[in-house]
Design a protein around this motif. Sequence first.
Motif, short mmCIF file in Angstrom:
data_model
loop_
_atom_site.label_atom_id
_atom_site.label_comp_id
_atom_site.label_asym_id
_atom_site.label_seq_id
_atom_site.Cartn_x
_atom_site.Cartn_y
_atom_site.Cartn_z
N VAL A 103 0.75 -1.17 -0.01
CA VAL A 103 0.08 0.05 0.04
C VAL A 103 0.74 1.38 -0.05
CG1 VAL A 103 -2.02 -1.30 1.12
CG2 VAL A 103 -0.32 0.41 2.45
N GLY A 104 2.02 1.22 0.43
CA GLY A 104 2.88 2.33 0.30
C GLY A 104 3.06 3.21 1.46
N ALA A 105 4.02 3.90 1.83
CA ALA A 105 4.17 5.17 2.76
C ALA A 105 3.24 6.01 2.71
CB ALA A 105 5.69 5.79 2.70
N ALA A 106 2.61 6.19 1.56
CA ALA A 106 1.78 7.37 1.19
C ALA A 106 0.30 7.19 1.90
CB ALA A 106 1.38 7.59 -0.21
N ALA A 107 0.01 5.81 1.72
CA ALA A 107 -1.24 5.29 2.37
C ALA A 107 -1.16 5.34 3.86
CB ALA A 107 -1.37 3.95 2.12
N VAL A 108 -0.03 5.05 4.44
CA VAL A 108 0.14 5.26 6.04
C VAL A 108 0.15 6.54 6.53
CG1 VAL A 108 1.70 4.58 8.07
CG2 VAL A 108 1.46 2.74 6.05
N ALA A 165 8.03 6.77 10.74
CA ALA A 165 8.56 5.35 11.27
C ALA A 165 7.57 4.08 10.69
CB ALA A 165 8.78 5.27 12.92
N LEU A 166 6.35 4.54 11.14
CA LEU A 166 5.49 3.47 10.63
C LEU A 166 5.13 3.33 9.32
CD1 LEU A 166 2.41 4.51 13.20
CD2 LEU A 166 3.06 2.14 12.72
N ALA A 167 5.38 4.56 8.65
CA ALA A 167 5.34 4.63 6.98
C ALA A 167 6.53 3.75 6.61
CB ALA A 167 5.29 6.18 6.36
N ALA A 168 7.85 4.20 7.13
CA ALA A 168 8.75 3.25 6.46
C ALA A 168 8.98 1.79 6.76
CB ALA A 168 10.21 3.98 7.40
N TYR A 169 8.12 1.52 7.85
CA TYR A 169 8.12 -0.01 8.35
C TYR A 169 7.11 -0.57 7.07
CZ TYR A 169 6.32 -4.51 9.84
OH TYR A 169 5.98 -5.80 10.09
N VAL A 170 5.98 -0.06 6.86
CA VAL A 170 4.92 -0.56 5.92
C VAL A 170 5.63 -0.52 4.38
CG1 VAL A 170 2.66 -0.34 4.75
CG2 VAL A 170 2.98 -0.16 7.31
N ALA A 171 6.13 0.56 4.20
CA ALA A 171 6.95 0.58 2.92
C ALA A 171 7.97 -0.62 2.76
CB ALA A 171 7.53 2.12 2.74
N ILE A 226 -4.68 15.81 0.21
CA ILE A 226 -5.56 15.52 -0.89
C ILE A 226 -4.78 14.79 -1.80
CG2 ILE A 226 -6.57 16.98 -2.90
CD1 ILE A 226 -6.85 19.42 -0.93
N PHE A 227 -3.48 15.19 -1.81
CA PHE A 227 -2.60 14.33 -2.87
C PHE A 227 -2.62 12.81 -2.68
CE2 PHE A 227 0.90 15.30 -5.96
CZ PHE A 227 1.45 14.22 -6.18
N GLU A 228 -2.38 12.44 -1.14
CA GLU A 228 -2.20 11.24 -0.87
C GLU A 228 -3.56 10.66 -0.94
OE1 GLU A 228 1.56 11.82 2.40
OE2 GLU A 228 -0.57 11.51 3.24
N ALA A 229 -4.57 11.10 -0.87
CA ALA A 229 -5.92 10.58 -1.05
C ALA A 229 -6.21 9.90 -2.31
CB ALA A 229 -6.96 11.24 -0.42
N LEU A 230 -5.81 11.24 -3.47
CA LEU A 230 -5.84 10.65 -4.59
C LEU A 230 -5.08 9.67 -5.10
CD1 LEU A 230 -5.88 14.54 -6.22
CD2 LEU A 230 -7.74 12.63 -6.14
N LEU A 231 -3.64 9.65 -4.59
CA LEU A 231 -2.75 8.47 -4.83
C LEU A 231 -3.24 7.03 -4.28
CD1 LEU A 231 0.09 8.84 -6.33
CD2 LEU A 231 0.90 9.08 -4.14
N THR A 232 -3.52 6.93 -3.15
CA THR A 232 -4.17 5.77 -2.63
C THR A 232 -5.57 5.34 -2.53
OG1 THR A 232 -4.31 6.58 -0.62
CG2 THR A 232 -2.08 6.01 -1.02
N GLY A 233 -6.45 6.14 -2.78
CA GLY A 233 -8.02 5.90 -2.95
C GLY A 233 -8.25 5.22 -1.70
N PRO A 234 -8.68 5.92 -0.36
CA PRO A 234 -9.07 5.26 0.70
C PRO A 234 -10.27 4.87 0.52
CG PRO A 234 -8.99 7.64 0.80
CD PRO A 234 -8.20 7.43 -0.52
N GLN A 235 -10.77 3.75 1.23
CA GLN A 235 -12.14 2.89 1.47
C GLN A 235 -12.71 2.99 -0.13
OE1 GLN A 235 -14.01 4.86 4.73
NE2 GLN A 235 -14.01 2.45 5.49
N ASN A 236 -13.85 3.56 -0.20
CA ASN A 236 -14.75 3.54 -1.26
C ASN A 236 -14.19 4.25 -2.62
OD1 ASN A 236 -16.22 1.35 -0.34
ND2 ASN A 236 -17.57 2.83 0.56
N MET A 237 -13.07 5.20 -2.20
CA MET A 237 -12.91 6.29 -3.19
C MET A 237 -11.90 5.45 -4.35
SD MET A 237 -10.91 9.75 -2.49
CE MET A 237 -9.90 10.47 -3.62
#
Length: 267
Positions: free
Chosen positions: A69-74, A106-112, A181-192
């Motif tokens: 899901v990448g660092a952007a989603a976290v 740190a959480l983002a780096a771990y998930v990435a 806004i940028f990250e929501a577009l990039l990762t499409g949270p939930q039903n988006m």
Amino acid sequence: MLLLGLLISGSLYTAFAPAQAQNQASATDQIAEGKQLFLASCAFCHGQNGEGIPTVRDGYQIGPSLVGVGAAAVDFQVGTGRMPMASPGAQAPRKPASFNDDEVAALAAYVASLGPGPAIPNESDYSIEGLSETEREEAITRGGQIFLTNCTACHNFNGAGGAMPRGGYAPTLHGVEGKYIFEALLTGPQNMPNFSNGNLAPDEKRDVIAYLDSIQDTPEYAGFTLGGLGPVSEGMFAWLLGIGGLVGAAVWIASHTTRTKKSKVDA
Ligand code: HEC
Ligand code: HEC
């Protein structure tokens, strides 16, 4: 000459090599720190290694896999306080963040590190501060067109948000930071749906950010906004006032015609 060359390359090496090693060490430290935070706050829904827990409870999956899901989603989910979620449900609502910036990183780096995914965008990607007056006007026009074709179905024509199926909702976009806004577009949270950089180039994403920024402080023209909710509240207003008025007129006419009818019957 040879000695001088060796000396220079040697000292250059000592100048740069340790810095690299240090960077690497701090990156692994950050991932290790992220893993600790993850085990404490996220693993009981997303699994010990972020592999997800497919069990469905009350109609909702406990937690999806975070591999890829990448660092952007976290950064988006934890930065906007959506995660950690209190319990799986129709919506992960925005709330005050429970981690500070370093912990989010740190959480983002771990998930990435679990699998390749979209990285956190650079400030130059989403910031509209550096734009000149005309550049900004142009960005707003382009962004408005992108917004009207891609976003209004869910977020409403003025970004006020709206209901979604299964008890969820698309939130208001007023006051959302450009980065999110940028990250929501990039990762499409939930039903988006997601709008990857291939679909919607970073420049176009910034145009949308400029547009949303511009409608935030637009004065409301033409009288009442009726909550800015569009056809539903406007239709309701027309019904109550329009149909109500017609009913009133019908009652008035009826009450005035009965008398003439009566007198006809009398005669
Ligand atoms: C109570 C269970 C729960 C907890 C705790 C939780 N999550 Fe989640 N998470 C979910 C569910 C369910 C979803 C998917 C639905 C949604 O987005 O609402 C999700 C979605 C996500 C996503 C989006 C995945 C994607 O496909 O874009 C990320 C990233 C994420 N979680 C990270 C975290 C992190 C980091 C933590 C810990 C700080 C955490 N979550 C804690 C249940 C949880
Ligand atoms: C199919 C419906 C749908 C479409 C189309 C859609 N969104 Fe969304 N959007 C959502 C939902 C649902 C959420 C809430 C996700 C969540 O809370 O996890 C959301 C969340 C967001 C957020 C996060 C807001 C916050 O409070 O942090 C932003 C920003 C956003 N959308 C922007 C856009 C933009 C810009 C477009 C058009 C390019 C767009 N969306 C298109 C449904 C949609």
